[in-house]
Design an enzyme around this catalytic site. Structure first.
Site, short mmCIF file in Angstrom:
data_model
loop_
_atom_site.label_atom_id
_atom_site.label_comp_id
_atom_site.label_asym_id
_atom_site.label_seq_id
_atom_site.Cartn_x
_atom_site.Cartn_y
_atom_site.Cartn_z
N CYS A 90 -51.29 -79.16 27.05
CA CYS A 90 -52.00 -79.40 28.31
C CYS A 90 -53.07 -80.49 28.20
O CYS A 90 -53.64 -80.89 29.21
CB CYS A 90 -52.62 -78.11 28.82
N HIS A 383 -51.84 -77.30 38.21
CA HIS A 383 -51.88 -77.76 36.81
C HIS A 383 -50.51 -78.26 36.36
O HIS A 383 -49.79 -77.56 35.67
CB HIS A 383 -52.37 -76.60 35.93
N CYS A 413 -58.29 -76.85 27.22
CA CYS A 413 -57.60 -76.02 26.24
C CYS A 413 -56.12 -76.37 26.28
O CYS A 413 -55.62 -76.90 27.27
CB CYS A 413 -57.80 -74.54 26.54
#
Length: 427
Positions: A90, A383, A413
């Protein structure tokens, strides 16, 4: 000789939409094409000046994994424009941008487009290796009827060869990311009520930013292959409330606290950022928005607290920039889950965490909620894994100017126990 500095000139992104919705016909390359084409058009980038495309992604297409090069070819950029695709889960979008900044500051390039995209809607479903191995002799040779019968004999029972639904699970632990966040909520004593309140704030701030036109600079309309135009983010809920979120059932544990309402949704989208050397930007008549004072990437044990990486990466980035948390005007933390952000905030404010994990006597500090995720975050906006870092850089670079601020601290994260951070300074 003065050191070369890379600057952020501008950024755009597609609307972020839920997976299997408006962008279902567009894979990650098509989404990347849309974002980069819009960036080049909106900022009037001279194509002859572009040196490179650096792209981040998590769900990479098996037959064309170098998305960056495909974008350069699809958009008919000059053939010399090279392309490189990276993945750091990510944090891939931020990774692409810092790779571009580093290349510029080393003198390897003057103008680079960097960003990321992901299409969960078009994630490839992997065949079991049993099927791949059985079919290989047929696929690569001249199969006889006996060969075909032999293959069929190897493919029973049928349940063993059915494709498996892809999961966002850790390879080393088998733990799904939401389960890890659920564990973080328990260990750090993050209540369901606190998570829901954080999620509501994310939605309300994102809705306010959209209503005020604050995100207008970064969101570009996209036309899908079927001709439909998508003009705006579709996930933000201005009318959500703690009472509404409290009705949702836990997703990752029967007695858990994480729900679809306080977790980021599966999302399709792309974001692109234009970086240049400061001298080149000014020579071409651009007004740079921001530069990187520092960045940091760290790893933690995935079996410990999988998503705690930003609590270590953010202080490291501050140290590298010669700053403390008190020096920072804005803080933007990727919201994979409300529980993960609230856990990271507790860690940053903890003297005990500082002593044990950071080797310092005093806590990094408490983050003022008024400075944190001022326009919402991934829970509200969505996201698309590889795009989130580029979205955050774009939003913060614009906000430094719009709000007349000097510095922004970013934290992300990522799967594998990774953490990423960067310090942006207004130019």
């Amino acid at each position: 000789m003065a050191a070369r500095k890379a600057v952020v000139v501008g950024g755009v992104r597609t609307p972020f939409v839920k997976a299997f919705a408006e962008f279902m016909e567009m894979d990650t390359i098509a989404l990347a094409d849309a974002a980069v084409a819009a960036l080049v058009d909106r900022l009037d980038v001279p194509r002859r000046e572009i040196d490179s495309v650096v792209w981040g992604g998590v769900i990479l297409p098996g037959m064309a994994p170098n998305v960056a090069r495909e974008v350069a070819l699809d958009l008919k950029l000059p053939p010399r424009v090279e392309g490189m695709t990276c993945t750091r889960a990510c944090a891939s979008g931020l990774q692409a941008i810092t790779l571009a900044a580093a290349a510029i500051e080393r003198g390897e390039a003057d103008v680079v487009i960097a960003g990321g995209s992901d299409s969960t809607s078009n994630a490839e479903i992997k065949l079991p290796q049993k099927v791949v191995h059985a079919l290989a002799p047929v696929a690569f040779g001249k199969a006889t009827p006996a060969d075909v019968l032999g293959v069929l004999a190897q493919l029973v029972p049928i349940r063993d060869i059915l494709p498996k639904m892809p999961k966002i699970a850790e390879r080393s632990t088998g733990q799904v990311m939401g389960e890890a966040a659920e564990e973080m909520a328990r260990r750090n004593e993050i209540s369901r009520e606190a998570q829901d309140a954080f999620a509501v704030r994310s939605h309300h701030r994102a809705a306010a930013a959209i209503a005020s036109g604050r995100l207008r600079k970064e969101v570009v309309p996209v036309q899908t292959p079927s001709g439909k135009w998508v003009h705006a983010d579709t996930i933000v809920r201005a009318d959500t409330s703690v009472d509404k979120l409290a009705r949702l059932r836990p997703v990752f544990a029967a007695d858990g606290t994480l729900t679809a309402g306080n977790s980021s949704p599966l999302t399709d989208g792309a974001a692109a950022v234009l970086l240049m050397s400061e001298d080149k930007a000014r020579a071409l008549g651009y007004r740079p928005l921001a530069r990187f004072a520092s960045w940091a990437y760290v790893g933690v044990d995935p079996a410990d607290q999988l998503l705690m990486g930003p609590a270590i990466a953010m202080p490291m980035a501050l140290d590298r920039a010669g700053m403390s948390l008190a020096d920072v005007d804005l803080v933007d933390i990727h919201e994979a889950f409300a529980a993960q952000v609230l856990s990271v905030l507790k860690m940053l404010a903890s003297d005990a965490f500082a002593r044990v994990r950071l080797g310092r006597e005093r806590a990094v500090g408490e983050v003022d909620p008024e400075r944190l995720n001022v326009h919402g975050g991934s829970i509200a906006l969505g996201h698309p894994f590889g795009a989130t870092g580029a979205r955050m850089v774009t939003t913060m670079a614009n906000e430094l100017h719009e709000a007349d601020k000097r510095t922004a601290l970013l934290g992300i994260c990522a799967a594998g126990g990774l953490g990423a951070a960067a310090v942006l300074e207004r130019v």
